[in-house]
Write a protein that holds these residues in place. Structure first.
Motif, mmCIF file in Angstrom:
data_model
loop_
_atom_site.group_PDB
_atom_site.id
_atom_site.type_symbol
_atom_site.label_atom_id
_atom_site.label_comp_id
_atom_site.label_asym_id
_atom_site.label_seq_id
_atom_site.Cartn_x
_atom_site.Cartn_y
_atom_site.Cartn_z
ATOM 1 N N ASP A 28 0.814 -1.222 0.000
ATOM 2 C CA ASP A 28 0.000 0.000 0.000
ATOM 3 C C ASP A 28 0.847 1.271 0.000
ATOM 4 N N LEU A 29 1.988 1.245 -0.651
ATOM 5 C CA LEU A 29 2.869 2.419 -0.708
ATOM 6 C C LEU A 29 2.381 3.394 -1.770
ATOM 7 N N GLY A 30 2.236 4.655 -1.413
ATOM 8 C CA GLY A 30 1.876 5.685 -2.376
ATOM 9 C C GLY A 30 2.977 5.901 -3.402
ATOM 10 N N TRP A 31 2.582 6.205 -4.630
ATOM 11 C CA TRP A 31 3.552 6.373 -5.716
ATOM 12 C C TRP A 31 4.619 7.399 -5.353
ATOM 13 N N LYS A 32 4.218 8.475 -4.703
ATOM 14 C CA LYS A 32 5.167 9.559 -4.418
ATOM 15 C C LYS A 32 5.913 9.370 -3.097
ATOM 16 N N ASP A 33 5.597 8.344 -2.333
ATOM 17 C CA ASP A 33 6.128 8.238 -0.974
ATOM 18 C C ASP A 33 7.487 7.558 -0.888
ATOM 19 N N VAL A 34 8.346 7.858 -1.853
ATOM 20 C CA VAL A 34 9.750 7.444 -1.838
ATOM 21 C C VAL A 34 10.578 8.642 -2.257
ATOM 22 N N GLY A 35 11.787 8.696 -1.770
ATOM 23 C CA GLY A 35 12.639 9.839 -2.079
ATOM 24 C C GLY A 35 12.870 10.025 -3.558
ATOM 25 N N PHE A 36 13.005 8.913 -4.305
ATOM 26 C CA PHE A 36 13.315 9.063 -5.733
ATOM 27 C C PHE A 36 12.135 9.566 -6.548
ATOM 28 N N HIS A 37 10.960 9.723 -5.923
ATOM 29 C CA HIS A 37 9.834 10.401 -6.568
ATOM 30 C C HIS A 37 9.544 11.752 -5.924
ATOM 31 N N GLY A 38 10.482 12.227 -5.106
ATOM 32 C CA GLY A 38 10.370 13.576 -4.563
ATOM 33 C C GLY A 38 9.728 13.688 -3.201
ATOM 34 N N SER A 39 9.575 12.584 -2.483
ATOM 35 C CA SER A 39 8.944 12.630 -1.167
ATOM 36 C C SER A 39 9.906 13.171 -0.113
ATOM 37 N N ASP A 40 9.316 13.699 0.972
ATOM 38 C CA ASP A 40 10.123 14.078 2.132
ATOM 39 C C ASP A 40 10.320 12.902 3.076
ATOM 40 N N ILE A 41 9.716 11.758 2.769
ATOM 41 C CA ILE A 41 9.950 10.549 3.551
ATOM 42 C C ILE A 41 11.349 10.021 3.225
ATOM 43 N N SER A 67 14.039 7.526 2.427
ATOM 44 C CA SER A 67 14.196 6.159 1.887
ATOM 45 C C SER A 67 15.549 6.047 1.180
ATOM 46 N N PRO A 68 16.653 6.259 1.902
ATOM 47 C CA PRO A 68 17.972 6.322 1.246
ATOM 48 C C PRO A 68 18.384 5.033 0.548
ATOM 49 N N MET A 69 18.004 3.875 1.057
ATOM 50 C CA MET A 69 18.394 2.617 0.424
ATOM 51 C C MET A 69 17.682 2.447 -0.921
ATOM 52 N N LEU A 70 16.384 2.708 -0.932
ATOM 53 C CA LEU A 70 15.644 2.634 -2.193
ATOM 54 C C LEU A 70 16.123 3.706 -3.170
ATOM 55 N N ASP A 71 16.419 4.889 -2.660
ATOM 56 C CA ASP A 71 16.893 5.966 -3.538
ATOM 57 C C ASP A 71 18.218 5.594 -4.194
ATOM 58 N N ALA A 72 19.095 4.949 -3.426
ATOM 59 C CA ALA A 72 20.382 4.530 -3.977
ATOM 60 C C ALA A 72 20.190 3.462 -5.051
ATOM 61 N N LEU A 73 19.294 2.513 -4.796
ATOM 62 C CA LEU A 73 19.003 1.489 -5.810
ATOM 63 C C LEU A 73 18.424 2.118 -7.071
ATOM 64 N N ALA A 74 17.549 3.116 -6.891
ATOM 65 C CA ALA A 74 16.951 3.786 -8.041
ATOM 66 C C ALA A 74 17.994 4.556 -8.845
#
Length: 471
Positions: free
Chosen positions: A38-51, A53-60
């Motif tokens: 149930d993760l929102g599309w924007k709720d990761v750093g690599f989509h511009g969120s303030d949440i 998520s450094p590990m996912l951002d690095a993978l992206a």
């Protein structure tokens, strides 16, 4: 110590140079498939969120982000699509999710992804959420191709008590387990422990299915403290859940590095559907009116056939084999079955006819995907389909509604252009009707009828109910 570990992992991720795409390795790579809940599309750093998520951002950054990755609008159907490479309407899992009292599950004559990879020589493990059948043991993960299972069988549990409606739902393999701790942290620790204990004789397929950030919105105090500046309590808890999941992903990456496996490991990440924007689809936990997920520019969320419910954050990474950047064009979760088969060198012999397309050539070469059509869903009340840039959303139940959108020009689905394009609407309706004639009646509805009226046992045969009317 944890912070130092994460710094080392991040440094190693960002230090990997952008290499040209290469052919699949001679030896099958390890595969780690990560699913958020149930993760929102924007709720990761690599989509511009303030949440955070450094590990996912690095993978992206190191790997490739999917620009238009689609899942089913709810979690059971998406997980079924991943496991089979086939749309859920073909085996009756297209409607809703398997409830905690449900006795049905994913059809046992489907040849699942872990079975295919196990036949290729992989060691297979599911850590996290299953939600593809719990009423009978024949539906459980260990009976469906997984060598190891650790986690929950049903769809929603208390994240600390590991229970649904007060009934414990926490297992190791087929055995109930009593254990304290926050589930999404335990998943990361278990995955790291599994990796550290591998003999190296077989490649690993790890399906890591988090329960974050699904309701109930709960997180450890240390994670909540990161977001002291967020006034809305539910958004604060939700953000903490995403970061706790990201921390667990960091544990997995660190374990892969320490074991010398990282360079030959394919990592895929996706959400199972869009973020929840309506309490109707929030699950069985009590939630407030203002739900915390953010789907960015996309309309509505989980449980709907609009982009907010079906277009999800997704990425794929394999050092030295995938160019950093963006994968253009449509992709659907059903595509991951044949794509992973191609990467692993597995044979597509025992599976039923696939809806998925092998995207590995496009991913490897950094080219747009060849997919021209996405079927969002087909059920007795209607359906949705996209061909090229044109998307039809058809509610066929009374009073009925037809919407047509140009997704390229109007990704937020703000303007219904059905009245201006009657021929296109007719053609897309005809396609949905044809698909509905291949549909197995939804098992959720069939079970409800059986329980209410004492109808015969659930059948799994293609439906003829809609041959005249359409879906």
């Amino acid at each position: 110590m944890m912070r130092a570990l994460f710094v080392l992992v991040l440094a190693s991720l960002f230090a990997v140079p952008a290499l040209p795409a290469a052919a699949a390795a001679k030896e099958p790579p390890n595969i780690v498939y990560i699913v958020a809940d149930d993760l929102g599309w924007k709720d990761v750093g690599f989509h511009g969120s303030d949440i955070q998520s450094p590990m996912l951002d690095a993978l992206a950054k190191q790997g490739a982000r999917f620009n238009q990755f689609y899942a089913q609008p709810m979690c059971t159907p998406t997980r079924a699509a991943l496991m089979t490479g086939r749309y859920p309407f073909r085996y009756g899992l297209q409607t809703g999710v398997i409830p905690s009292g449900g006795s049905y599950g994913l059809a046992t004559d489907e040849y699942l992804l872990p079975q295919m990879l196990k036949d290729r020589g992989y060691e297979t493990a599911l850590i996290g959420k299953w939600h593809l059948g719990h009423g009978k043991r024949e539906y459980w993960p260990r009976q469906r191709g997984f060598d190891h299972f650790y986690g929950a069988l049903v769809g929603e549990i208390d994240h600390f008590k590991h229970a649904s409606h007060g009934v414990k739902d926490w297992y190791r393999d087929n055995t109930p387990l009593e254990e304290a701790g926050y589930d999404n942290t335990l998943f990361g620790e278990e995955a790291a422990r599994l990796i550290n204990g591998l003999s190296g004789e077989k490649p690993l397929f790890l399906y890591l299915a988090f329960t974050a950030p699904h309701s109930p919105f709960q997180a450890p105090e240390k994670d909540i403290a990161r977001y002291a500046g967020i006034a809305d309590e539910q958004r604060k808890l939700y953000a903490a859940m995403v970061s706790a999941m990201d921390d667990s992903i960091g544990l997995v990456l660190a374990a892969l590095e320490a074991k010398g496996m990282r360079e030959n490991t394919v990592i895929v990440f996706q959400s199972d559907n869009g973020g929840v924007r309506s309490a109707l689809f929030a699950g069985e936990s009590k939630v407030g009116d203002k739900l915390p997920a953010d789907n960015g520019p996309y309309r509505e969320g989980k449980g709907t056939l609009y982009e907010g419910g079906t277009r999800v954050a997704a990425l794929i990474d394999w050092p030295g084999h995938i160019k950093p950047g963006v994968i253009e064009g449509m992709a659907h979760v059903v595509d991951m079955y044949p794509t992973l088969a191609a990467i692993a060198g597995a044979k597509l012999e025992k599976n039923k006819p696939l809806d998925g397309i092998d995207l590995w050539p496009s991913i490897r070469e950094g080219k747009p995907t060849p997919r021209k059509e996405v079927v969002y869903n087909v059920d007795p009340t209607g359906g949705a389909i996209r061909e090229g840039d044109m998307k039809l959303v058809w509610s066929a139940g009374l009073p009925g509604k037809v919407e047509l959108f140009n997704i390229a020009k109007d990704p937020g689905e703000a303007r219904n252009i059905a009245a201006e394009n009657p021929k296109r609407v007719a053609a897309l309706k005809e396609r949905l009707i044809a698909l509905s004639q291949q549909m197995v009646p939804p098992l959720l509805i069939m079970e409800a009828i059986k329980l209410t009226f004492g109808a015969p046992p659930i059948a799994a045969e293609p439906s003829t109910m809609f041959n005249e009317m359409g879906p």
